[in-house]
Design a protein around this motif. Structure first.
Motif, PDB file in Angstrom:
ATOM      1  N   UNK A 215       0.197  40.649 100.351  1.00 52.05           N
ATOM      2  CA  UNK A 215       0.537  42.406 100.876  1.00 52.05           C
ATOM      3  C   UNK A 215      -1.035  43.028 100.322  1.00 52.05           C
ATOM      4  N   UNK A 216      -0.825  43.121 101.450  1.00 54.71           N
ATOM      5  CA  UNK A 216      -2.544  44.079 100.939  1.00 54.71           C
ATOM      6  C   UNK A 216      -2.841  45.209  99.698  1.00 54.71           C
ATOM      7  N   UNK A 217      -4.170  44.936  98.920  1.00 50.98           N
ATOM      8  CA  UNK A 217      -4.632  45.194  97.572  1.00 50.98           C
ATOM      9  C   UNK A 217      -3.925  44.168  96.874  1.00 50.98           C
ATOM     10  N   UNK A 218      -4.040  43.383  96.998  1.00 44.17           N
ATOM     11  CA  UNK A 218      -2.532  42.418  95.961  1.00 44.17           C
ATOM     12  C   UNK A 218      -4.166  41.768  95.507  1.00 44.17           C
ATOM     13  N   UNK A 219      -5.473  41.973  96.831  1.00 47.35           N
ATOM     14  CA  UNK A 219      -6.384  40.607  96.842  1.00 47.35           C
ATOM     15  C   UNK A 219      -7.318  41.643  96.562  1.00 47.35           C
ATOM     16  N   UNK A 220      -8.310  41.781  96.235  1.00 47.79           N
ATOM     17  CA  UNK A 220      -9.540  43.046  96.037  1.00 47.79           C
ATOM     18  C   UNK A 220     -10.448  42.773  97.261  1.00 47.79           C
ATOM     19  N   UNK A 221     -11.604  43.117  97.395  1.00 41.88           N
ATOM     20  CA  UNK A 221     -11.909  43.427  99.143  1.00 41.88           C
ATOM     21  C   UNK A 221     -13.502  43.030  98.428  1.00 41.88           C
ATOM     22  N   UNK A 222     -14.254  41.488  98.308  1.00 42.28           N
ATOM     23  CA  UNK A 222     -15.859  42.465  98.023  1.00 42.28           C
ATOM     24  C   UNK A 222     -16.128  40.996  98.531  1.00 42.28           C
ATOM     25  N   UNK A 248      -2.282  33.276  92.710  1.00 43.27           N
ATOM     26  CA  UNK A 248      -3.030  33.828  90.905  1.00 43.27           C
ATOM     27  C   UNK A 248      -3.698  33.933  90.638  1.00 43.27           C
ATOM     28  N   UNK A 249      -4.458  32.865  91.388  1.00 46.58           N
ATOM     29  CA  UNK A 249      -6.487  32.884  90.777  1.00 46.58           C
ATOM     30  C   UNK A 249      -6.700  34.299  91.595  1.00 46.58           C
ATOM     31  N   UNK A 250      -6.814  34.298  92.982  1.00 48.20           N
ATOM     32  CA  UNK A 250      -7.235  35.564  94.126  1.00 48.20           C
ATOM     33  C   UNK A 250      -6.692  36.384  93.691  1.00 48.20           C
ATOM     34  N   UNK A 251      -5.717  36.770  93.295  1.00 42.97           N
ATOM     35  CA  UNK A 251      -5.133  38.074  93.175  1.00 42.97           C
ATOM     36  C   UNK A 251      -5.281  38.947  91.931  1.00 42.97           C
ATOM     37  N   UNK A 252      -5.794  39.798  92.492  1.00 43.15           N
ATOM     38  CA  UNK A 252      -6.303  40.907  91.136  1.00 43.15           C
ATOM     39  C   UNK A 252      -7.267  41.738  91.580  1.00 43.15           C
ATOM     40  N   UNK A 253      -7.852  43.192  90.326  1.00 39.59           N
ATOM     41  CA  UNK A 253      -8.963  43.856  90.849  1.00 39.59           C
ATOM     42  C   UNK A 253      -9.851  43.609  90.773  1.00 39.59           C
ATOM     43  N   UNK A 254     -11.015  44.350  91.387  1.00 41.99           N
ATOM     44  CA  UNK A 254     -12.887  43.987  91.667  1.00 41.99           C
ATOM     45  C   UNK A 254     -13.271  45.241  91.381  1.00 41.99           C
ATOM     46  N   UNK A 255     -14.131  45.894  90.394  1.00 45.31           N
ATOM     47  CA  UNK A 255     -14.855  46.670  90.612  1.00 45.31           C
ATOM     48  C   UNK A 255     -15.032  47.082  91.649  1.00 45.31           C
ATOM     49  N   UNK A 256     -15.529  48.549  92.647  1.00 42.72           N
ATOM     50  CA  UNK A 256     -16.025  49.127  94.111  1.00 42.72           C
ATOM     51  C   UNK A 256     -14.078  48.460  95.015  1.00 42.72           C
ATOM     52  N   UNK A 257     -13.187  48.402  94.747  1.00 41.96           N
ATOM     53  CA  UNK A 257     -12.200  48.625  95.642  1.00 41.96           C
ATOM     54  C   UNK A 257     -11.126  49.503  95.192  1.00 41.96           C
ATOM     55  N   UNK A 258     -11.584  51.066  95.578  1.00 40.62           N
ATOM     56  CA  UNK A 258     -10.523  51.507  95.715  1.00 40.62           C
ATOM     57  C   UNK A 258      -9.132  52.270  95.367  1.00 40.62           C
ATOM     58  N   UNK A 259      -8.740  50.161  95.907  1.00 38.46           N
ATOM     59  CA  UNK A 259      -7.086  50.498  96.349  1.00 38.46           C
ATOM     60  C   UNK A 259      -5.998  49.331  95.972  1.00 38.46           C
ATOM     61  N   UNK A 260      -6.755  48.458  94.462  1.00 40.05           N
ATOM     62  CA  UNK A 260      -6.483  47.370  94.017  1.00 40.05           C
ATOM     63  C   UNK A 260      -6.360  47.726  92.724  1.00 40.05           C
ATOM     64  N   UNK A 261      -4.962  47.335  92.290  1.00 42.12           N
ATOM     65  CA  UNK A 261      -4.207  48.622  90.814  1.00 42.12           C
ATOM     66  C   UNK A 261      -4.820  47.633  90.021  1.00 42.12           C
ATOM     67  N   UNK A 262      -5.150  48.052  89.109  1.00 47.08           N
ATOM     68  CA  UNK A 262      -5.946  47.287  87.201  1.00 47.08           C
ATOM     69  C   UNK A 262      -5.192  45.902  87.277  1.00 47.08           C
ATOM     70  N   UNK A 263      -5.805  44.452  87.081  1.00 46.36           N
ATOM     71  CA  UNK A 263      -4.368  43.756  86.772  1.00 46.36           C
ATOM     72  C   UNK A 263      -5.397  42.089  86.927  1.00 46.36           C
ATOM     73  N   UNK A 264      -5.144  41.052  86.930  1.00 47.32           N
ATOM     74  CA  UNK A 264      -5.130  39.857  87.725  1.00 47.32           C
ATOM     75  C   UNK A 264      -3.661  39.271  87.949  1.00 47.32           C
ATOM     76  N   UNK A 265      -3.777  38.287  89.091  1.00 49.94           N
ATOM     77  CA  UNK A 265      -2.864  37.718  89.490  1.00 49.94           C
ATOM     78  C   UNK A 265      -1.094  38.810  90.412  1.00 49.94           C
ATOM     79  N   UNK A 266      -0.553  37.459  90.824  1.00 47.88           N
ATOM     80  CA  UNK A 266       0.975  38.088  91.178  1.00 47.88           C
ATOM     81  C   UNK A 266       0.830  38.577  89.910  1.00 47.88           C
ATOM     82  N   UNK A 267       1.336  40.542  91.113  1.00 55.03           N
ATOM     83  CA  UNK A 267       2.204  40.950  89.854  1.00 55.03           C
ATOM     84  C   UNK A 267       3.698  41.469  90.956  1.00 55.03           C
TER      85      UNK A 267
END
Length: 493
Positions: A215-222, A248-267
């Motif tokens: 799902x888009x915004x599951x994995x942050x962009x950087x 699960x390792x790739x998924x999660x928030x990254x500072x600077x991406x405004x569209x990804x919810x806080x937290x890490x892993x598959x949600x």
């Protein structure tokens, strides 16, 4: 629409020449989990894993041309340092290749282009390499892609033609073709991938792997991808268990991406039933162009088997459902190509066009004509397309399509040999939809389609990535596939 409650009972099989393939009966944990566990328990050293990967690359890659750069000395040094400490992380000691669209600190990012042949080394890891390395993975090199990732076969003017380990005359697909070929040939347990129009799903399908576009915004962009809202990092693997771990390792928030919810892993994104209430079956929303006979037969069998597995009725979609293909492709092309020119620089693109591969030249030359009003209109139209798929799927329905609408592409970029008109058909690329709308989609190995494997694509509601992985694991138990291409061995220590 046509709804059928009764489905033929069929059993998918791999071609008889793979019936005794030892990988079919191997533990489904796969080489990622197996290698990490072996290093973590000190059954083997991290340096053993890295050196084995380098040996396999040296032996196997000349025929495939999947690996374009190595960092052998650095990787061995990192592995020795790990062996001298307590191995930590879910991927400790696992060798990884990185698609040469993504940054690895100390290595150039050439993106398959002669225009970037002398690119300076990156100063920082991109998000996917960084997250894998944080879990103990060791980068050994980089993999091939079509120039700027703008084609569905992997060939460019910088590194040449990459071949499919299942059939060397064929392409592993694109744009993550080098990564898929390397994993299918057993060179490494992990090779990274990105997907902005099927670039994980198509190579995974052609190489007999399982792959998911999250799902888009599951994995942050950087760093920010060239196709801002279309492209995402995601994994491909030989087994669902490995795939789940990597996502699960790739998924999660990254500072600077405004569209990804806080937290890490598959949600999760809501409550889903154990099984879907209905399987929607379509052939890729083409404008009436029939699928090639081989693909149609493989798809009918695979979709019937999946419906039987899910014990749900089938609803067949007509042409233009859920969206018109021409509208979909127009929105995708307008967004992707205009953003690509902006990311590279309009003057730089204009000056370099004549040195580009024909596919990249065509893609970017057409983009130079797109104006701001046309681009913004496409951004608005994307919301209508997304709403159409949201309404179609609801919270508990799945969509089945072929992952690719052709029984393979020739390695040099030509059409399938059985294609009568001598060119790549308009309905080959049937996986733009999920990149435009942002829905998750997984490709499942589903037997052979001529010379190369066939992939069944299942699309689900937003943030049901975990649900798709659960169903994929159920499919894998009922229809295990080889963990390496025929004639190759899975990565094992």
């Amino acid at each position: 629409m046509h709804v059928a409650d009764e489905r033929p009972r069929m059993r998918l099989t791999w071609c008889h020449r793979f019936a005794c393939h030892d990988a079919v009966m191997a533990a489904r944990a796969g080489p990622v989990l197996q290698t990490a566990e072996a290093v973590r328990t000190r059954r083997v050293r991290a340096v053993d894993a890295v050196e084995e990967a380098l040996r396999r690359i040296e032996r196997l890659d000349p025929a495939l041309n999947a690996v374009v750069d190595l960092r052998a000395e650095q990787a061995i040094a990192e592995a020795r340092a790990m062996d001298g400490s307590t191995p930590l992380g879910r991927l400790c000691g696992v060798p990884v290749l990185v698609k040469d669209l993504e940054d690895v600190a100390g290595m150039p990012t050439r993106k398959g282009s002669v225009l970037l042949a002398d690119a300076a080394p990156a100063q920082r890891d991109g998000l996917a390499p960084a997250r894998l390395r944080a879990e103990g993975a060791i980068v050994v090199g980089k993999t091939a892609l079509p120039e700027f990732a703008c084609e569905g076969f992997t060939a460019n003017l910088l590194t040449g033609v990459t071949r499919n380990p299942w059939a060397l005359d064929y392409s592993p697909g694109g744009s993550s073709g080098g990564s898929a070929a390397a994993v299918a040939a057993g060179m490494v347990p992990i090779a990274t991938a990105t997907d902005g129009a099927g670039s994980i799903r198509e190579p995974a399908a052609f190489c007999g792997l399982v792959g998911i576009k999250p799902t888009h915004n599951m994995v942050a962009r950087r760093p920010l991808p060239d196709w801002i809202d279309l492209s995402t990092d995601g994994p491909l693997a030989t087994t669902v268990a490995d795939l789940r771990l990597l996502l699960d390792i790739l998924a999660g928030h990254e500072p600077g991406d405004p569209d990804v919810a806080p937290g890490q892993g598959i949600r999760g994104g809501g409550t889903h039933p154990a099984l879907p209430t209905r399987l929607l079956v379509g052939t890729g929303f083409s404008d009436g162009i029939p699928l090639p006979a081989l693909v149609a037969a493989a798809f009918e069998q695979a979709s019937a088997e999946f419906a039987e597995l899910c014990r749900c009725p089938v609803e067949r979609l007509g042409v233009g459902q859920p969206v018109e293909r021409d509208e979909l492709v127009d929105v995708w092309f307008t967004l992707a190509s205009a953003e690509h020119v902006s990311a590279l620089g309009r003057d730089w693109v204009t000056e370099g066009l004549d040195r580009m591969h024909p596919s990249a030249h065509s893609f970017l030359a057409d983009a130079l004509t797109i104006g701001i009003d046309e681009y913004l209109a496409a951004r608005r139209r994307r919301f209508d397309l997304s709403r159409a798929v949201d309404d179609l799927l609801g919270a508990d329905r799945l969509l089945a399509t072929p992952t690719v609408g052709v029984a393979g592409l020739l390695a040099e970029g030509g059409p399938h040999p059985d294609d009568p008109d001598g060119k790549i058909r308009d309905n080959v690329y049937v996986n733009f939809l999920q990149s435009v709308t942002g829905h998750p989609a997984i490709t499942l190995p589903a037997g052979m389609c001529g010379a190369v494997p066939f992939g069944l694509q299942i699309t689900g509601p937003r943030y049901c990535d975990g649900w798709l992985l659960d169903l994929a694991a159920h499919w894998e138990r009922e229809h295990p596939w080889p963990q390496a291409a025929a004639g190759y061995e899975p990565f094992r220590l």
